[in-house]
Design a protein around this motif. Sequence first.
Motif, PDB file in Angstrom:
ATOM      1  N   ASP A  61       0.860  -1.185   0.000  1.00 20.26           N
ATOM      2  CA  ASP A  61       0.000   0.000   0.000  1.00 20.26           C
ATOM      3  C   ASP A  61       0.892   1.228   0.000  1.00 20.26           C
ATOM      4  O   ASP A  61       1.851   1.291   0.774  1.00 20.26           O
ATOM      5  N   GLU A  87      -9.135   4.712  -2.955  1.00 18.33           N
ATOM      6  CA  GLU A  87      -7.980   3.877  -3.278  1.00 18.33           C
ATOM      7  C   GLU A  87      -8.153   3.252  -4.657  1.00 18.33           C
ATOM      8  O   GLU A  87      -9.267   3.117  -5.153  1.00 18.33           O
ATOM      9  N   GLY A 135      -6.227   0.091  -7.329  1.00 18.47           N
ATOM     10  CA  GLY A 135      -5.316  -1.041  -7.389  1.00 18.47           C
ATOM     11  C   GLY A 135      -4.539  -1.091  -8.695  1.00 18.47           C
ATOM     12  O   GLY A 135      -5.068  -0.775  -9.765  1.00 18.47           O
ATOM     13  N   THR A 168      -1.698  -1.039  -3.867  1.00 21.14           N
ATOM     14  CA  THR A 168      -2.811  -0.107  -3.770  1.00 21.14           C
ATOM     15  C   THR A 168      -2.279   1.286  -3.512  1.00 21.14           C
ATOM     16  O   THR A 168      -1.340   1.472  -2.744  1.00 21.14           O
ATOM     17  N   ARG A 204      -3.519   4.810  -1.925  1.00 23.32           N
ATOM     18  CA  ARG A 204      -4.560   5.382  -1.078  1.00 23.32           C
ATOM     19  C   ARG A 204      -4.357   6.881  -1.005  1.00 23.32           C
ATOM     20  O   ARG A 204      -3.255   7.356  -0.775  1.00 23.32           O
TER      21      ARG A 204
END
Length: 138
Positions: A82, A114, A116, A126, A128
């Motif tokens: 992330d 978010e 992907g 991901t 965010r």
Amino acid sequence: MAEDRAEGRALVKAGVVVLDCAEPELLAEFYKGFLDAELTDASANRVEIRSADGTRLAFRRDANATPPSWPRPENSLQVHLDFLVDDLDAAERRIVGLGGRPLDTKGAAGPHEERGYADPAGHSFTLRNTLSTAPKQG
């Protein structure tokens, strides 16, 4: 556990996240460009980078590496990263320009938007949004 600490230092420190892949040099170039990182170590089978904020990633050669297949169940999510960004659209342009690909770019419901993506070797990650979710004025 105080006896496990020497002069206020933790016994264990976080090290580096290592991703297996067929071509570590190419994957390191993708993440160097994405994270504005610098090369810190390289050998025949491993390349390591560090971003300006200190995030360390390494890429280890595995000739038999099988790319993750997320969202399909086979070989799904061998690792997942992330990343926090201020501008999802700008980050997406950088990812695609460096050879990554979108997996799921529909905005997620909730306080954090978010999206992907997959790196060139197929590892999913991901983005965010870190911006305030306060309603826009006007």
